[in-house]
Design an enzyme around this catalytic site. Structure first.
Site, short mmCIF file in Angstrom:
data_model
loop_
_atom_site.label_atom_id
_atom_site.label_comp_id
_atom_site.label_asym_id
_atom_site.label_seq_id
_atom_site.Cartn_x
_atom_site.Cartn_y
_atom_site.Cartn_z
N GLY A 116 12.36 -1.87 -17.21
CA GLY A 116 11.16 -1.29 -17.77
C GLY A 116 10.06 -1.21 -16.73
N CYS A 117 9.05 -0.39 -16.99
CA CYS A 117 8.00 -0.18 -15.98
C CYS A 117 7.14 -1.43 -15.78
CB CYS A 117 7.15 1.04 -16.35
SG CYS A 117 6.43 1.01 -18.00
N HIS A 118 6.53 -1.94 -16.86
CA HIS A 118 5.74 -3.16 -16.72
C HIS A 118 6.61 -4.30 -16.18
CE1 HIS A 118 2.21 -1.60 -18.85
NE2 HIS A 118 3.00 -1.19 -19.82
N ALA A 119 7.83 -4.38 -16.71
CA ALA A 119 8.74 -5.46 -16.30
C ALA A 119 9.03 -5.40 -14.81
CB ALA A 119 10.03 -5.38 -17.10
N SER A 120 9.16 -4.20 -14.26
CA SER A 120 9.45 -4.07 -12.82
C SER A 120 8.37 -4.74 -11.99
CB SER A 120 9.57 -2.59 -12.44
OG SER A 120 10.69 -2.01 -13.05
#
Length: 316
Positions: A116-120
């Site tokens: 995921g974007c935030h997770a990255s």
């Protein structure tokens, strides 16, 4: 050379459309597709997938699970961009910079979960510090993430680009207020955290770009740490990466400004360390549609096909 056959299921959405744009001009890729009227027809999707080397699933969680039930036993490799399989142990996790085991799994496993974007951003900042035993797994992280509105998909893009536009869309908006954001289980799973962070995502009135900031109180760590040590651990961890760069810490590192959209339209990520020995901040800046979504997916595809991982990526 015979082109690799790639099938994007859900190419009408933001991530799928970006993947399609990235691959459409590549001579080593042949894009497959169903007829427009069959784009939600599971049997038609299965028939096309039978002839594919790689299938991208750019769908909501439930739809991804439905398609995987139909195509999971086929020879094609699958890269899923939803949250459906990111904590599944039998799926490779698509963040090759985390170590040789991750990269090998992407190269050899059939099924790959795209981060995921935030997770990255969170994982890029936290995982190296956990692996180096610099920060304990039960550290009470508080994390802020600022993103452009494209991360919300077509509906949110339409809201922000409408004319006239709602008054409240001109200012930053915090969301995920229940602390149940869908990326938190992924971050806990990959980083080995015993507690979920307090996470404060914010969407603002610009198209793309993301800045994730992880704060650390050195006094809460089990052994003394310094800002120089954090910088060194991150530099060592990413020293071989062509996509993630740790910006050198200098005497002026705390005097400027960080721009959340500085890597918009690229597939790179930059990590900055700021603060002081008592209160340290680690920032990941990247494009939520690039290294945070479609760029990461193409990077995983390249590795899965045995190609140089940066092939076709925007690293300028």
């Amino acid at each position: 050379m015979t082109p690799y056959k790639v099938f994007i299921v859900g190419h009408e959405g933001t991530t799928g459309l970006r993947i399609h744009e990235r691959l459409s001009d590549r001579k080593d890729i042949e894009l497959l597709a169903t007829a427009d009227e069959d784009r939600k027809n599971v049997e038609a999707i299965k028939e096309v997938a039978k002839g594919a080397d790689i299938v991208f699933l750019c769908l909501p969680d439930a739809a991804s699970k439905e398609i995987m039930a139909a195509i999971g036993e086929l020879p094609c490799k699958v890269i899923d961009t939803s949250t459906a399989f990111r904590t599944a142990d039998e799926w490779a996790y698509g963040f090759p910079e985390l170590g040789t085991d991750y990269k090998k799994a992407i190269a050899t496993e059939k099924h790959i979960a795209n981060p995921g974007c935030h997770a990255s951003g969170m994982i890029a900042c936290i995982a190296p510090l956990i692996k180096a035993n610099l920060v304990p797994t039960d550290y009470p992280f508080t994390i802020t993430s600022l993103t452009g509105y494209s991360g919300g998909g077509k509906k949110m893009i339409g809201q922000y680009e409408s004319n006239p536009k709602d008054y409240f869309l001109y200012a930053p908006r915090q969301y995920g207020l229940s602390q149940q954001h869908k990326h938190l289980p992924e971050v806990q799973h990959v980083c080995g955290l015993s507690e979920a962070p307090i996470f404060m995502p914010i969407v603002d009135d610009y198209y793309s770009g993301m800045e994730v900031t992880v704060g650390i109180h050195s006094r809460l760590c089990r052994k003394p740490i310094s800002i120089d040590k954090v910088q060194q651990v991150l530099e060592d961890f990413y020293k071989d990466s062509t996509i993630i760069t740790v910006v050198p810490f200098t005497d002026t590192s705390n005097t400027g400004m960080l721009h959340a959209n500085q890597l918009s339209n690229t597939d790179r990520m930059k990590i900055y360390v700021t603060g002081n020995d008592e209160r340290i901040m680690v920032h990941a800046i990247f494009d939520n549609l690039g290294k945070g979504a479609s760029g990461a997916a193409v990077q995983c595809m390249n590795i899965a096909l045995g190609l140089p991982e940066e092939t076709g990526l925007a690293l300028g």
